[in-house]
Design an enzyme around this catalytic site. Structure first.
Site, PDB file in Angstrom:
ATOM      1  N   HIS A   1      69.292  96.863 -60.551  1.00  0.00           N
ATOM      2  CA  HIS A   1      69.694  98.115 -60.223  1.00  0.00           C
ATOM      3  C   HIS A   1      69.123  98.800 -61.190  1.00  0.00           C
ATOM      4  O   HIS A   1      68.273 100.250 -60.501  1.00  0.00           O
ATOM      5  CB  HIS A   1      71.189  98.361 -59.852  1.00  0.00           C
ATOM      6  CG  HIS A   1      71.210  99.898 -59.011  1.00  0.00           C
ATOM      7  ND1 HIS A   1      72.048 100.641 -59.832  1.00  0.00           N
ATOM      8  CD2 HIS A   1      71.328 100.331 -57.683  1.00  0.00           C
ATOM      9  CE1 HIS A   1      72.173 101.249 -59.836  1.00  0.00           C
ATOM     10  NE2 HIS A   1      72.276 101.979 -58.350  1.00  0.00           N
TER      11      HIS A   1
ATOM     12  N   HIS B   1      73.997  94.624 -49.307  1.00  0.00           N
ATOM     13  CA  HIS B   1      73.750  95.672 -50.800  1.00  0.00           C
ATOM     14  C   HIS B   1      73.614  94.916 -52.176  1.00  0.00           C
ATOM     15  O   HIS B   1      75.205  94.425 -52.216  1.00  0.00           O
ATOM     16  CB  HIS B   1      74.839  96.777 -50.557  1.00  0.00           C
ATOM     17  CG  HIS B   1      74.236  97.705 -52.161  1.00  0.00           C
ATOM     18  ND1 HIS B   1      75.235  97.869 -52.905  1.00  0.00           N
ATOM     19  CD2 HIS B   1      73.490  98.172 -52.296  1.00  0.00           C
ATOM     20  CE1 HIS B   1      74.985  99.020 -53.585  1.00  0.00           C
ATOM     21  NE2 HIS B   1      73.411  99.771 -53.174  1.00  0.00           N
TER      22      HIS B   1
END
Ligand code: G3P
Ligand code: CA
Length: 290
Positions: free
Chosen positions: A59, A17
């Site tokens: 992100h 992740h």
């Protein structure tokens, strides 16, 4: 290697992740490299877009949390209202050359000071050095970029085709799985990149009913509900599998307080008791291989 082949082996898939983001600054070369050293099956880049239409690994829609943009361009805060209060610097207000001036490591730990934000192309080139390791790109906020006249999906399709990543031989060496919360984006890549598996992300219970899963199956090859949704509806795994959809979940992290003795136990429960096929973790070295 097609998605069914990837999962048919029954081998559970470890997706790093934002890289090994529990131990290195998210979405940086050190984070991606550590993830591969820790035997991740896939490395996840979230994708943002610069002012000059370059895909970068990022992100947030903004730069202030993971770079020193406020020090480098203090007077260039974007004129936008976002949920979080305070000044914001949108990535799409800065060119790649400007973004490459930013320190994307110091915020996480001074030992990473001087680390730069990689482009998606640089991430592809890095992962290609480890044949068998895949990438799991997320199309982040395509609607925001659309509102700024940037077609993120088009840019993504172009870079995939420029690198030949959709070709069967390339997919063998470097598997690719596309993911997004944006249904329109997933539908578009299902048409423009039909050889590449695509997963629909969700935090909504409404997306895991049998009727909704049947609808998703018409354009997605898998569903990725947040772990809380699966905990509330564990039967969805069986239903999805019966429809030929894979099930992936997120996010498993060592630094999160849960009811499990460890993140390793938590991941093992979701993989081997609830039967999901893959998961996103910040800590690849904690993944329960069997
Ligand atoms: O992409 C899977 C998971 O990472 C979704 O949440 O916010 O970390 O991208 P986020
Ligand atoms: Ca993500």
């Amino acid at each position: 290697m097609s998605l069914p082949a990837i999962h048919a082996q029954g081998r559970k898939q470890l997706i790093a992740h934002r890289g090994a983001s529990g131990s290195a600054p998210e979405h940086t070369i050190p984070s991606y490299t550590l993830a591969m050293d820790q035997k991740a099956d896939f490395v996840e880049p979230d994708l943002g877009v610069t002012k000059d239409n370059v895909l970068v690994c990022l992100h947030d829609d903004t730069l202030e949390r993971t770079t020193n943009i406020a020090d480098v361009f203090p007077t260039r805060a974007s004129k936008v209202e976002l949920r979080q209060p305070g000044p914001h610097w949108l990535a799409s207000d800065f060119t790649l050359a400007e973004i490459k001036q930013l320190d994307a490591g110091k915020w996480f730990n001074p030992q990473f000071a001087g680390t730069r934000m990689p482009t998606f192309q640089e991430m592809i080139d890095l992962v290609k050095t480890r044949p068998g390791t895949g990438i799991y790109p997320e199309l982040k906020s395509p609607e925001l970029y659309k509102s700024r006249n940037i077609d993120q999906v088009k840019l993504f399709v172009e870079i995939v085709k420029k690198n030949g990543l959709e070709k069967p031989d390339s997919l063998k060496a470097m598997p690719v799985i596309i993911q997004s919360f944006d249904e329109t984006a997933v539908r578009r890549v299902s048409k423009e990149l039909p050889t590449i598996p695509r997963v629909f992300l969700t935090s909504n219970d409404a997306d895991v009913t049998e009727a909704r899963l049947k609808a998703l199956k018409t354009f997605a090859t898998g569903i990725a509900p947040e772990k809380a949704v699966i905990a509330r509806h564990p039967e969805l795994v069986k239903t999805a599998h019966a429809l030929g959809l894979t099930v992936t979940s997120w996010t498993f992290r060592k630094d999160e307080k849960t009811s499990y003795p460890s993140v390793n136990d938590e991941m093992a429960h979701f993989l081997y008791d609830l039967g999901i096929d893959a998961l996103f973790t910040n800590d690849p070295d904690q993944f329960p291989r069997r």
